[in-house]
Design a protein around this motif. Structure first.
Motif, PDB file in Angstrom:
ATOM      1  N   ASN A  94      19.237  51.118  22.711  1.00  0.00           N
ATOM      2  CA  ASN A  94      19.533  51.965  23.591  1.00  0.00           C
ATOM      3  C   ASN A  94      21.233  51.047  24.421  1.00  0.00           C
ATOM      4  N   LYS A  96      24.256  49.613  25.591  1.00  0.00           N
ATOM      5  CA  LYS A  96      25.909  50.056  26.781  1.00  0.00           C
ATOM      6  C   LYS A  96      26.997  50.511  25.755  1.00  0.00           C
ATOM      7  N   ASP A 142      29.025  53.029  27.405  1.00  0.00           N
ATOM      8  CA  ASP A 142      30.089  53.309  28.272  1.00  0.00           C
ATOM      9  C   ASP A 142      31.680  53.494  28.930  1.00  0.00           C
ATOM     10  N   ARG A 165      24.852  55.479  18.813  1.00  0.00           N
ATOM     11  CA  ARG A 165      24.913  55.663  20.150  1.00  0.00           C
ATOM     12  C   ARG A 165      26.176  55.514  20.592  1.00  0.00           C
ATOM     13  N   LEU A 166      26.975  55.601  20.422  1.00  0.00           N
ATOM     14  CA  LEU A 166      28.317  55.695  20.747  1.00  0.00           C
ATOM     15  C   LEU A 166      29.450  56.862  20.445  1.00  0.00           C
ATOM     16  N   ARG A 201      26.818  59.158  20.138  1.00  0.00           N
ATOM     17  CA  ARG A 201      26.232  60.442  20.888  1.00  0.00           C
ATOM     18  C   ARG A 201      27.282  60.158  22.607  1.00  0.00           C
ATOM     19  N   HIS A 202      26.896  59.748  22.761  1.00  0.00           N
ATOM     20  CA  HIS A 202      27.793  59.569  24.494  1.00  0.00           C
ATOM     21  C   HIS A 202      29.473  59.909  23.912  1.00  0.00           C
ATOM     22  N   LYS A 250      28.303  62.844  26.941  1.00  0.00           N
ATOM     23  CA  LYS A 250      29.320  62.417  28.150  1.00  0.00           C
ATOM     24  C   LYS A 250      29.983  62.808  28.226  1.00  0.00           C
ATOM     25  N   ARG A 251      31.450  62.377  27.492  1.00  0.00           N
ATOM     26  CA  ARG A 251      32.548  62.680  27.688  1.00  0.00           C
ATOM     27  C   ARG A 251      33.352  63.774  28.024  1.00  0.00           C
TER      28      ARG A 251
END
Length: 258
Positions: free
Chosen positions: A80, A82, A84, A122-123, A125-126, A130-131
Motif C-alpha cells: 500500500n 504512498k 497521492d 495503487r496509483l 485506484r487512487h 480519490k481524485r
C-alpha cells in the motif's frame, strides 16, 4: 468523471482520448490523462516530443515507495505505497491538463505481484477513486488490463472500434469482461468512418454488441496530417467536432449521476 478509452490496437484511442481531454479543459475542467500503453504516445498528441520515462521504468520511485528494487524476487515490499503526491511528482502539466505516463510491466517472470505492478495499480485506484479531476485512461491495446481489475470502478468505458469485423470481435470480448467487472456505463465510438451509412453501422453494432453508439468519427485527412507533423489536431476539424458530441454525451451522463 473517470473514463476508460479502450479498443484494439490502431483504432484511434489516443486521438480520441487527447481530444476529449482538451475539450474538458476548454470547458473549465482540470484533467488527468493517463497513458497506460506500453508504447506511450499520449504526450505526442499534445505536441510533446521529449521523452517521458514511464512510471513503470522509474526504478528509483518504485524502490522509494515500495521498499524493494524492481526485478528482485522473494523480497518483502509495501503493498500500500504512498501515491497521492505522484501526480505532481511525475506528471507533465500543460495548462489544466496533467499527463501521466504509466507504462506497463514487461519483464518476464515478474508476474502480477511485484513492486512495480503494485505501485501502478495503487496509483490507478487512487486516480479513479480519490481524485476530483476528470481522469481519462488511454488504455493499452487489447484486453490485458481487464485481467488486472484496474478499471472496475470507472464511471464510463468507451470502446473504440473501426468498421471492421476484427474490431467488433475484440469489442465483444471487452464488453463481456467489462460486464464481469461490473462496469455499468458502456458505449461505442466508431472511428475512421468513410461513408455516411451510419444507420447500417449502428444496426450492426447493436446486433453484435447490444450497445449504443455514442459517436461516429469520420476519417479525416487533417487529423492524419496533424499526427504526422506532431501537432495537436484542430478542435475545429471534422473529427474533433464529432468527438465534441461525445463530450456532450459524457456531460449529460455526469449530470444524470450526480
Amino acid at each position: 468523471m473517470k473514463i476508460a478509452i479502450t479498443g484494439k490496437g490502431g483504432v484511434g484511442k489516443t486521438f480520441i482520448a487527447s481530444t476529449l481531454m482538451r475539450l474538458f479543459e476548454r470547458n473549465g475542467f482540470k484533467v488527468i490523462g493517463v497513458d497506460c500503453d506500453p508504447n506511450p504516445t499520449l504526450a505526442l498528441a499534445f505536441g510533446i516530443e521529449e521523452e517521458i520515462v514511464p512510471l513503470s521504468k522509474r526504478h528509483d520511485i518504485i524502490e522509494e515507495r515500495t521498499g524493494a528494487k524492481p526485478g528482485t524476487y522473494g523480497s518483502i515490499f509495501r503493498i500500500n505505497p504512498k501515491v497521492d503526491d505522484l501526480i505532481d511528482k511525475v506528471g507533465y502539466k500543460i495548462g489544466n491538463i496533467t499527463i501521466l505516463v504509466m507504462g506497463t510491466i514487461e519483464e518476464g517472470g515478474e508476474g502480477c505481484v511485484c513492486p512495480a505492478s503494485v505501485l501502478l495499480r495503487r496509483l490507478l485506484r487512487h486516480l479513479i477513486l480519490k481524485r476530483d479531476e476528470v481522469v481519462i485512461l488511454d488504455m493499452e491495446a487489447g484486453i490485458e488490463h481487464f485481467g488486472r481489475k484496474t478499471i472496475e470502478d470507472v464511471d464510463l468505458m468507451l470502446i473504440v472500434v473501426e468498421p471492421t469485423k476484427k474490431s467488433l470481435i475484440t469489442a465483444k470480448r471487452m464488453k463481456k469482461l467489462a460486464n464481469d467487472l461490473g462496469i455499468k456505463n458502456l458505449g461505442v465510438i466508431v472511428n475512421k468512418v468513410r461513408d455516411e451509412n451510419k444507420e447500417l453501422l449502428k444496426d450492426v453494432i447493436q446486433k453484435e454488441l447490444g450497445l449504443d453508439v455514442v459517436g461516429f468519427i469520420p476519417y479525416d485527412e487533417e487529423v492524419i496530417k496533424s499526427e504526422f507533423v506532431g501537432r495537436p489536431a484542430d478542435l475545429n476539424s471534422k473529427a474533433a467536432k464529432e468527438i465534441e458530441k461525445v463530450f456532450n454525451y459524457i456531460l449529460k451522463l455526469k449530470n444524470s449521476t450526480i
